[in-house]
Design an enzyme around this catalytic site. Structure first.
Site, PDB file in Angstrom:
ATOM      1  N   LEU A  85       0.932  -1.249  -0.023  1.00 26.46           N
ATOM      2  CA  LEU A  85       0.015   0.148  -0.163  1.00 26.46           C
ATOM      3  C   LEU A  85       0.731   1.305  -0.099  1.00 26.46           C
ATOM      4  O   LEU A  85       1.929   1.362   0.687  1.00 26.46           O
ATOM      5  CB  LEU A  85      -0.939   0.052   1.194  1.00 26.46           C
ATOM      6  CG  LEU A  85      -1.891  -1.355   1.186  1.00 26.46           C
ATOM      7  CD1 LEU A  85      -2.795  -1.018   2.432  1.00 26.46           C
ATOM      8  CD2 LEU A  85      -2.674  -1.442   0.143  1.00 26.46           C
ATOM      9  N   ARG A 106       4.202  -0.585  -8.504  1.00 23.99           N
ATOM     10  CA  ARG A 106       5.182  -1.115  -9.344  1.00 23.99           C
ATOM     11  C   ARG A 106       6.407  -0.070  -9.514  1.00 23.99           C
ATOM     12  O   ARG A 106       7.514  -0.359 -10.122  1.00 23.99           O
ATOM     13  CB  ARG A 106       4.559  -1.311 -10.486  1.00 23.99           C
ATOM     14  CG  ARG A 106       4.166  -2.700 -10.566  1.00 23.99           C
ATOM     15  CD  ARG A 106       3.568  -3.415 -11.826  1.00 23.99           C
ATOM     16  NE  ARG A 106       3.071  -4.751 -11.992  1.00 23.99           N
ATOM     17  CZ  ARG A 106       1.695  -5.035 -11.994  1.00 23.99           C
ATOM     18  NH1 ARG A 106       0.840  -4.109 -12.127  1.00 23.99           N
ATOM     19  NH2 ARG A 106       1.297  -6.203 -11.833  1.00 23.99           N
ATOM     20  N   HIS A 154      -3.420   4.267  -2.363  1.00 25.97           N
ATOM     21  CA  HIS A 154      -4.580   3.302  -1.812  1.00 25.97           C
ATOM     22  C   HIS A 154      -5.040   3.852  -0.450  1.00 25.97           C
ATOM     23  O   HIS A 154      -6.334   3.571  -0.417  1.00 25.97           O
ATOM     24  CB  HIS A 154      -3.813   1.883  -1.164  1.00 25.97           C
ATOM     25  CG  HIS A 154      -3.071   1.195  -2.440  1.00 25.97           C
ATOM     26  ND1 HIS A 154      -1.883   0.937  -2.680  1.00 25.97           N
ATOM     27  CD2 HIS A 154      -3.833   0.324  -3.414  1.00 25.97           C
ATOM     28  CE1 HIS A 154      -1.483   0.114  -3.559  1.00 25.97           C
ATOM     29  NE2 HIS A 154      -2.667  -0.469  -4.086  1.00 25.97           N
TER      30      HIS A 154
END
Ligand code: PAF
Length: 290
Positions: A35, A189, A39
């Site tokens: 997270l 990512r 998020h």
């Protein structure tokens, strides 16, 4: 109050049932963990619409291709729970794989049409994996609302269509893209990027923003708008554009001329890391005056 960690579908059902008995509106944020502030902004968004928020953390094998990063996908549960506690989430559903896909599991949800373009073209089966896991999670959690980020605009459109078609009684809420200071959209990512790639990745948002600016001034030719964004991104030598297209926000079909808002969506590779981003183009007042 600290966040409750639930491991089985029964634990989730029991907890949600208790909340429902006390007339609470239940918000749900599905995630794959690792997270970041993006998020956490989805959790805050959920609290705008709900009294109680449950977050799922499940790295869903069904949505990764054979050459993708399922094995190496970051798993940071302890850290994730700390972050969720800070934003006041009420519960985390953290199931093992066999809770979601028990032995004999044989169902797949396929949303057609919307999944042929953009990421769907380059990640075969990805959206089937996403819609299937979301259908399972919706069936277990039974929330009133569920929040999805607009960075994954095609995913948001697919989930909205699935909820409509399968008559899930859930309101799907989109949350704005959360960006770093230089404009890079937050993503789990991004941590894969080498420093030089990370610096160059800011070109995505520069390209998208320039196209949005021109669209706002009345440019309606989508070919020209794409070319402008592409040229700006191409100034980053490590960026390899996979797709850069303007599509309708609901159908995800390519648009040739902007006769209303359109979505400029891009996927770019930096080495092994694939980033996606998008921006809404609005033809603006000059177009309406024509
Ligand atoms: O956006 C994600 O993180 C995933 O695709 C989701 C919605 C949690 C399904 O696995």
């Amino acid at each position: 109050m600290s966040v409750v960690v639930l491991r089985t579908a029964e634990e989730v059902r029991k907890t949600v049932e208790e909340w429902r008995c006390s007339r609470r509106i239940i918000g749900f944020v599905p995630t794959m963990g690792a997270l970041h502030p993006g998020h956490l902004s989805l959790v805050s968004k959920a609290f705008e619409h709900a009294d109680t928020v449950i977050v799922s953390i499940f790295v869903n094998p069904a949505q990764f291709g054979p050459d993708e990063d399922f094995e190496s996908y970051p798993r940071t549960l302890r850290d994730d729970i700390d972050k969720l506690e800070k934003v006041g989430a009420n519960a985390v559903f953290y199931p093992e794989k066999d809770i979601i896909y028990p032995e004999g599991f044989s169902t797949s949800v396929h949303v057609s049409n919307l999944t042929d373009t953009l990421c769907g073209k380059y990640r075969p089966g990805h959206f089937d994996g996403v819609s299937t896991v979301c259908a399972i999670l919706f069936g277990i959690v039974k929330p009133d609302i569920a929040v999805f980020g607009r960075k994954d605009a095609q995913q948001l459109a697919v989930i909205k269509r699935m909820v409509l078609d399968l008559r899930f009684d859930i309101r799907i809420v989109g949350a704005d893209i959360y960006r770093e200071r230089d404009g890079l959209a937050m993503s789990s990512r991004n941590r894969y990027l080498r420093p030089v790639e990370r610096t160059q990745a800011a070109a995505l948002f520069r390209g998208l923003s320039r196209a949005a600016e021109l669209a706002g001034k009345g440019e309606r030719d989508t070919g020209r708008l794409c070319e402008v964004a592409r040229q700006i991104i191409a100034k980053s030598p490590l960026a390899v554009v996979q797709y850069l297209e303007i599509v309708d926000q609901d159908t995800m079909k390519p648009v040739e001329r902007l006769d209303g808002p359109g979505l400029l969506a891009v996927a770019v590779r930096f080495g092994k890391t694939r980033l996606i981003d998008n921006i809404v183009l609005d033809p603006g007042a000059s177009y309406k005056e024509d």
